[in-house]
Design a protein around this motif. Structure first.
Motif, PDB file in Angstrom:
ATOM      1  N   GLN A   1     -45.468  23.082  -5.575  1.00 20.83           N
ATOM      2  CA  GLN A   1     -45.768  23.808  -6.810  1.00 20.83           C
ATOM      3  C   GLN A   1     -47.120  23.219  -7.417  1.00 20.83           C
ATOM      4  O   GLN A   1     -47.793  23.987  -7.929  1.00 20.83           O
ATOM      5  N   GLN A   2     -47.304  21.969  -7.080  1.00 19.01           N
ATOM      6  CA  GLN A   2     -48.563  21.343  -7.473  1.00 19.01           C
ATOM      7  C   GLN A   2     -49.808  21.968  -6.573  1.00 19.01           C
ATOM      8  O   GLN A   2     -50.768  22.137  -6.799  1.00 19.01           O
ATOM      9  N   ILE A   3     -49.243  21.919  -5.267  1.00 25.13           N
ATOM     10  CA  ILE A   3     -50.234  22.406  -4.192  1.00 25.13           C
ATOM     11  C   ILE A   3     -50.740  23.885  -4.634  1.00 25.13           C
ATOM     12  O   ILE A   3     -51.835  24.172  -4.544  1.00 25.13           O
ATOM     13  N   MET A   4     -49.534  24.595  -4.977  1.00 23.22           N
ATOM     14  CA  MET A   4     -50.097  25.837  -5.261  1.00 23.22           C
ATOM     15  C   MET A   4     -51.258  26.172  -6.489  1.00 23.22           C
ATOM     16  O   MET A   4     -52.126  27.023  -6.687  1.00 23.22           O
ATOM     17  N   LYS A   5     -51.168  24.765  -7.174  1.00 23.77           N
ATOM     18  CA  LYS A   5     -52.413  24.862  -8.415  1.00 23.77           C
ATOM     19  C   LYS A   5     -53.729  24.366  -8.000  1.00 23.77           C
ATOM     20  O   LYS A   5     -54.679  24.405  -8.458  1.00 23.77           O
ATOM     21  N   LEU A   6     -53.720  23.811  -6.738  1.00 30.00           N
ATOM     22  CA  LEU A   6     -54.988  23.109  -6.301  1.00 30.00           C
ATOM     23  C   LEU A   6     -56.146  24.207  -6.223  1.00 30.00           C
ATOM     24  O   LEU A   6     -55.844  25.422  -5.579  1.00 30.00           O
ATOM     25  N   PRO A   7     -57.320  23.484  -6.508  1.00 31.73           N
ATOM     26  CA  PRO A   7     -58.451  24.553  -6.295  1.00 31.73           C
ATOM     27  C   PRO A   7     -58.609  24.931  -4.783  1.00 31.73           C
ATOM     28  O   PRO A   7     -59.080  25.827  -4.376  1.00 31.73           O
ATOM     29  N   GLU A   8     -58.362  23.907  -3.842  1.00 29.59           N
ATOM     30  CA  GLU A   8     -58.419  24.278  -2.372  1.00 29.59           C
ATOM     31  C   GLU A   8     -57.533  25.309  -1.989  1.00 29.59           C
ATOM     32  O   GLU A   8     -57.897  25.806  -0.769  1.00 29.59           O
ATOM     33  N   TYR A   9     -56.405  25.210  -2.513  1.00 27.64           N
ATOM     34  CA  TYR A   9     -55.232  26.245  -1.855  1.00 27.64           C
ATOM     35  C   TYR A   9     -55.210  27.549  -2.283  1.00 27.64           C
ATOM     36  O   TYR A   9     -54.474  28.025  -3.471  1.00 27.64           O
ATOM     37  N   TYR A  10     -56.443  28.256  -1.766  1.00 29.59           N
ATOM     38  CA  TYR A  10     -56.672  29.666  -2.015  1.00 29.59           C
ATOM     39  C   TYR A  10     -55.569  30.623  -1.968  1.00 29.59           C
ATOM     40  O   TYR A  10     -55.345  31.726  -2.513  1.00 29.59           O
ATOM     41  N   LEU A  11     -54.486  30.161  -1.004  1.00 30.05           N
ATOM     42  CA  LEU A  11     -53.457  31.098  -0.717  1.00 30.05           C
ATOM     43  C   LEU A  11     -52.719  31.919  -1.854  1.00 30.05           C
ATOM     44  O   LEU A  11     -52.611  33.060  -1.941  1.00 30.05           O
ATOM     45  N   THR A  12     -52.335  30.922  -2.610  1.00 35.07           N
ATOM     46  CA  THR A  12     -51.610  31.417  -3.920  1.00 35.07           C
ATOM     47  C   THR A  12     -52.295  32.154  -4.941  1.00 35.07           C
ATOM     48  O   THR A  12     -51.795  33.268  -5.296  1.00 35.07           O
ATOM     49  N   LYS A  13     -53.630  31.823  -5.089  1.00 37.64           N
ATOM     50  CA  LYS A  13     -54.463  32.386  -5.965  1.00 37.64           C
ATOM     51  C   LYS A  13     -54.643  33.870  -5.627  1.00 37.64           C
ATOM     52  O   LYS A  13     -54.561  34.645  -6.249  1.00 37.64           O
ATOM     53  N   LEU A  14     -55.206  33.854  -4.240  1.00 38.89           N
ATOM     54  CA  LEU A  14     -55.417  34.947  -3.842  1.00 38.89           C
ATOM     55  C   LEU A  14     -53.906  36.105  -3.802  1.00 38.89           C
ATOM     56  O   LEU A  14     -54.257  37.533  -4.137  1.00 38.89           O
ATOM     57  N   GLU A  15     -53.179  35.719  -3.261  1.00 40.39           N
ATOM     58  CA  GLU A  15     -51.841  36.503  -3.324  1.00 40.39           C
ATOM     59  C   GLU A  15     -51.504  37.014  -4.786  1.00 40.39           C
ATOM     60  O   GLU A  15     -51.009  38.079  -5.169  1.00 40.39           O
TER      61      GLU A  15
END
Ligand code: AVJ
Length: 328
Positions: A51-65
């Protein structure tokens, strides 16, 4: 929690006692090169770290989806058709961070549906149920603690029409042959009116991909290393977790993002539950995860191979992520 909410545990007693971790460790650390399965990342702590990974600036996947679902949820739900009652099945729901966008829209439209999150972490599902009961008190929820196909098979006894979600590029954890097999198996379970919404991380600048799995804050490293903590706890092992480091490389030819744990020195690890010692050479690797990236052409080919048709493709503005709506 409302009376229309239930948690069904389909992880058999035996399996949930040990979860298959012992077997995976025995086989995976016994061979060269060593490996462990990424499905064991998600204990309570691992789910929290993800859940923390999904909030990381580098982890674009969650933000885009998230942006695709947020901006195009009306179109997606319209393409599915929500007049008749149905089940919204979320494979690997986790905290349902993105799915809540669809839930919000459906509840606002007063749609008649049941939400069915499927996840291998019962703790995660309990948290989700509490959260949902506060956000959407009247929403009927049937949570399934199960492997993907056990969950889907269990659902076959309900004749309701289904929209099955497989978001977050979770398909990427399978190697391409297994991903194809997964789609074909899923295809066999679909009725003509069912639909399948697949979230896929597309091929893109290799450096952008690599950084998503090697963030500056070190959360992904902690997520990867947590696997060793889990083995220490559940299998009475004595990994000195500090003596391992996270390493991530992207192969743009095969579209393979690979993650490893690397032994910083020669060391021996004893796993009590297996009564086994495993030796590590200096800089020896344990492969822990593949996250495959696909082009839209590859996705179309895989779908076609098992008789799935593409109804619609929803992408973000940069064409880095896609949500593909498939029909049998
Ligand atoms: C949950 C499998 C989609 O592969 O991107 C995130 C897991 N691993 N950072 C992914 C993960 C490292 C994630 N999936």
């Amino acid at each position: 929690i409302t009376s229309d909410t239930q948690l069904v545990n389909l992880l058999s007693e035996e399996v949930s006692a040990d979860s298959g971790l012992g077997q995976d460790v025995f086989q995976g650390l016994g061979k060269t090169p060593k490996k462990l399965s990424s499905r064991f990342f998600y204990d309570a702590k691992g789910s929290q770290l993800f859940q923390q990974i999904m909030k990381l600036p580098e982890y674009y996947l969650t933000k885009l989806e998230f942006s695709i679902l947020k901006e195009q949820r009306k179109e997606i739900l319209y393409a599915f058709g929500t007049q008749e009652p149905f089940q919204l099945v979320d494979l690997g729901a986790g905290d349902a961070y993105k799915t809540k966008l669809l839930l919000q829209e459906l509840v606002a439209q007063k749609t008649d549906f049941t939400f069915v999150p499927v996840d291998i972490s019962p703790e995660q599902l309990k948290e989700l149920l509490e959260d949902l009961s506060l956000r959407f008190p009247s929403l009927p929820v049937t949570a399934l603690a199960a492997e993907y196909f056990t969950g889907l098979q269990w659902l076959q006894k309900h004749s309701a029409r289904k929209l099955i979600l497989f978001l977050g590029s979770n398909l990427g954890n399978f190697n391409p042959d297994d991903a194809q097999e997964f789609l074909c198996q899923l295809r066999k379970l679909l009725q003509p009116q069912d639909r399948f919404l697949l979230g896929i991380d597309l091929r893109k600048d290799p450096e952008k991909i690599r950084q998503a799995y090697d963030d500056a804050a070190g959360v992904t490293a902690a997520f990867n290393l947590n696997l060793l903590h889990r083995i220490n706890k559940e299998l009475q092992a004595n990994f000195e977790v500090d003596q391992f480091q996270h390493f991530a490389e992207y192969d743009p030819v095969g579209g393979t993002m690979r993650s490893y744990l690397v032994s910083k020195q020669a060391q021996e690890v004893y796993v009590g539950a297996l009564d086994q010692t495993f030796s590590f050479e200096p800089w020896e690797t344990i492969h822990t995860e593949n996250s495959y990236k696909y082009s839209l052409r590859q996705i179309k080919e895989m779908a076609l191979t098992c008789g799935l048709a593409i109804d619609d493709i929803f992408t973000d503005h940069s064409h880095c992520f896609a949500n593909v709506l498939l029909r049998p």
